[in-house]
Write an enzyme that holds these catalytic residues in place. Structure first.
Site, PDB file in Angstrom:
ATOM      1  N   HIS A 226      -2.810  -9.530  10.684  1.00  0.00           N
ATOM      2  CA  HIS A 226      -1.727  -9.338  11.781  1.00  0.00           C
ATOM      3  C   HIS A 226      -1.770 -10.446  12.601  1.00  0.00           C
ATOM      4  O   HIS A 226      -2.819 -10.406  13.534  1.00  0.00           O
ATOM      5  CB  HIS A 226      -1.534  -7.832  11.975  1.00  0.00           C
ATOM      6  CG  HIS A 226      -0.723  -7.705  13.204  1.00  0.00           C
ATOM      7  ND1 HIS A 226       0.914  -8.119  12.882  1.00  0.00           N
ATOM      8  CD2 HIS A 226      -0.428  -6.973  14.372  1.00  0.00           C
ATOM      9  CE1 HIS A 226       1.314  -7.804  14.215  1.00  0.00           C
ATOM     10  NE2 HIS A 226       0.574  -7.270  14.898  1.00  0.00           N
TER      11      HIS A 226
ATOM     12  N   CYS B  10       3.581  -2.205  13.631  1.00  0.00           N
ATOM     13  CA  CYS B  10       3.394  -3.564  13.027  1.00  0.00           C
ATOM     14  C   CYS B  10       3.032  -3.205  11.478  1.00  0.00           C
ATOM     15  O   CYS B  10       3.062  -3.990  10.812  1.00  0.00           O
ATOM     16  CB  CYS B  10       2.895  -4.268  13.785  1.00  0.00           C
ATOM     17  SG  CYS B  10       3.578  -5.087  15.401  1.00  0.00           S
TER      18      CYS B  10
ATOM     19  N   GLU C  52      10.057  -1.741  13.222  1.00  0.00           N
ATOM     20  CA  GLU C  52       9.789  -0.850  14.410  1.00  0.00           C
ATOM     21  C   GLU C  52      10.949  -1.361  15.422  1.00  0.00           C
ATOM     22  O   GLU C  52      10.605  -0.997  16.606  1.00  0.00           O
ATOM     23  CB  GLU C  52       8.365  -1.231  15.217  1.00  0.00           C
ATOM     24  CG  GLU C  52       8.345  -2.565  15.625  1.00  0.00           C
ATOM     25  CD  GLU C  52       6.871  -2.590  16.374  1.00  0.00           C
ATOM     26  OE1 GLU C  52       6.841  -2.350  17.296  1.00  0.00           O
ATOM     27  OE2 GLU C  52       5.769  -2.997  15.628  1.00  0.00           O
TER      28      GLU C  52
END
Length: 386
Positions: A234, A112, A80
């Site tokens: 994450h 993400c 990103e």
């Protein structure tokens, strides 16, 4: 059915490191706000001659040195922190790495989550043609405004994964659960170099995506919670993953001990938020730090702001430990150069115009560097003969 998954995995980060204790002192806050409240200790910072391409190629190089380049028909570059509105960062990496021109190369973006989209696409391609191999590169630089709440959650890093049939490390199981919702929790407009964040909304969107993805996972026949041995989520900061496991425990009614994921935090505490790479930096830490994973099922939760979540599982393969690189990541982290806060702020504020040629100072010791602009085109080069 042929097992498909991660055959090899490698992590790279940036040249500089910022200690959050120093940042806390300068901001006149208790360092525990960062070390305990966020679960972070330091973050990596690229030098002027580093970016997502150099980190991504550096992460991939040990994999190619070990397994060769033959049969790699696909390169997915997930980020990103894109460096161009048109050309994929993967094209630069493909050239630096000397890969076969008979390949598809594409960049994948969804905050993400992009690396998980790339991994699942790679698994599907290899399942269709088991003799082929796919290279997935996730590389990002997290940047937030100076003196903002997000500043201590910056970071930089890359993870590369080789996806094959009969993988040595982790078999990716076929069932996954998904949850998507249009949420303005985090984004970076084209005219900004730093992200715009609604922290409270982002936390809510992350946790809502987790429960939604879990429910879809179970509805599609995914493994019950009591058959999941480890949890890898994450990690924009490691405390977020702790909140995720706690939410999943409440949602399922299961007793989920934080020991299920403790080993996944080791590298992310040091490199900071690496966006697309963070969940797989967690996997790297788990494989390196947990001594008894063969046959264990890992539950993965991948999240990308905006927002999408995916829950899927992977089973660690017998003999996986024989294919690891003991101490490689620790050595990479130890080799980073501390940077003063004044120099960090100057580097953060530096702007590189794209409409004039330039040369970058030689700083990085990584295998590849960003050399500058020539004819307004980005130039990369190897820093050593490998």
């Amino acid at each position: 059915m042929t097992a498909i998954g991660i055959h090899d995995l490698s992590l790279a980060t940036a040249h500089h490191v910022v200690d959050l204790g120093d940042l806390a002192t300068a901001a006149d806050v208790d360092p525990a706000k960062y070390r305990v409240g966020l679960g972070q200790d330091r973050f990596s910072l690229p030098s002027a001659d580093e970016d997502i391409v150099t980190m991504g190629a550096s992460a991939a190089l040990p994999i190619l040195e070990r397994h060769g380049r033959d049969g790699i028909r696909t390169v997915f570059f997930a980020t990103e922190s894109g460096i161009d509105q048109s050309k994929s960062g993967g094209m630069f990496a493909h050239g630096l790495l000397g890969l076969d021109p008979r390949a598809r190369v594409v960049e994948i973006k969804q905050a993400c989550y992009g690396a998980t989209a790339a991994l699942q696409a790679a698994v599907a391609l290899v399942a269709r043609a088991p003799g082929e191999r796919a290279l997935v590169i996730a590389s990002d630089v997290a940047r937030y405004d100076l003196d903002s709440p997000g500043e201590p959650t910056q970071g930089a890093g890359a993870v590369a994964m080789l996806v094959t049939a009969d993988p040595a490390l982790v078999e990716i199981e076929p069932v996954s659960g998904l949850n998507a919702a249009d949420v303005d929790d985090f984004w970076r407009p084209n005219d900004r170099t730093t992200a715009v964040v609604d922290g409270g909304l982002s936390m809510k969107a992350y946790l809502d995506a987790l429960t939604g993805a879990w429910d879809d996972f179970r509805a599609r026949g995914g493994a019950p919670i009591d058959e999941i041995d480890r949890f890898c989520a994450h990690q924009p900061f490691t405390k977020m993953a702790r909140k995720a496991l706690a939410r999943l425990a409440r949602h399922t009614g299961a007793d989920l001990d934080d020991a299920m994921q403790e080993a996944t935090f080791a590298y992310n505490r040091e490199i900071g938020n690496a966006y697309t790479a963070s969940i797989y930096a967690g996997l790297a830490a788990l494989l390196d730090g947990d001594a008894d994973l063969a046959g264990r099922r890992i539950g993965f939760f991948s999240y990308g702001s905006g927002a999408i979540g995916e829950f899927f599982t992977g089973v660690v393969r017998p003999g996986y430990a024989d294919h690891l690189r003991p101490g490689a990541v620790a050595a990479e982290l130890e080799a980073r150069e501390p940077i003063s806060l004044a120099d960090y702020r100057a580097l953060h504020a530096a702007v590189s115009p794209s409409d004039e040629d330039s040369e970058t100072p030689r700083v990085t010791r990584a295998p590849f560097r960003f050399a500058g602009l020539r004819g307004r085109a980005r130039q990369y080069e190897r820093t050593e003969t490998r």
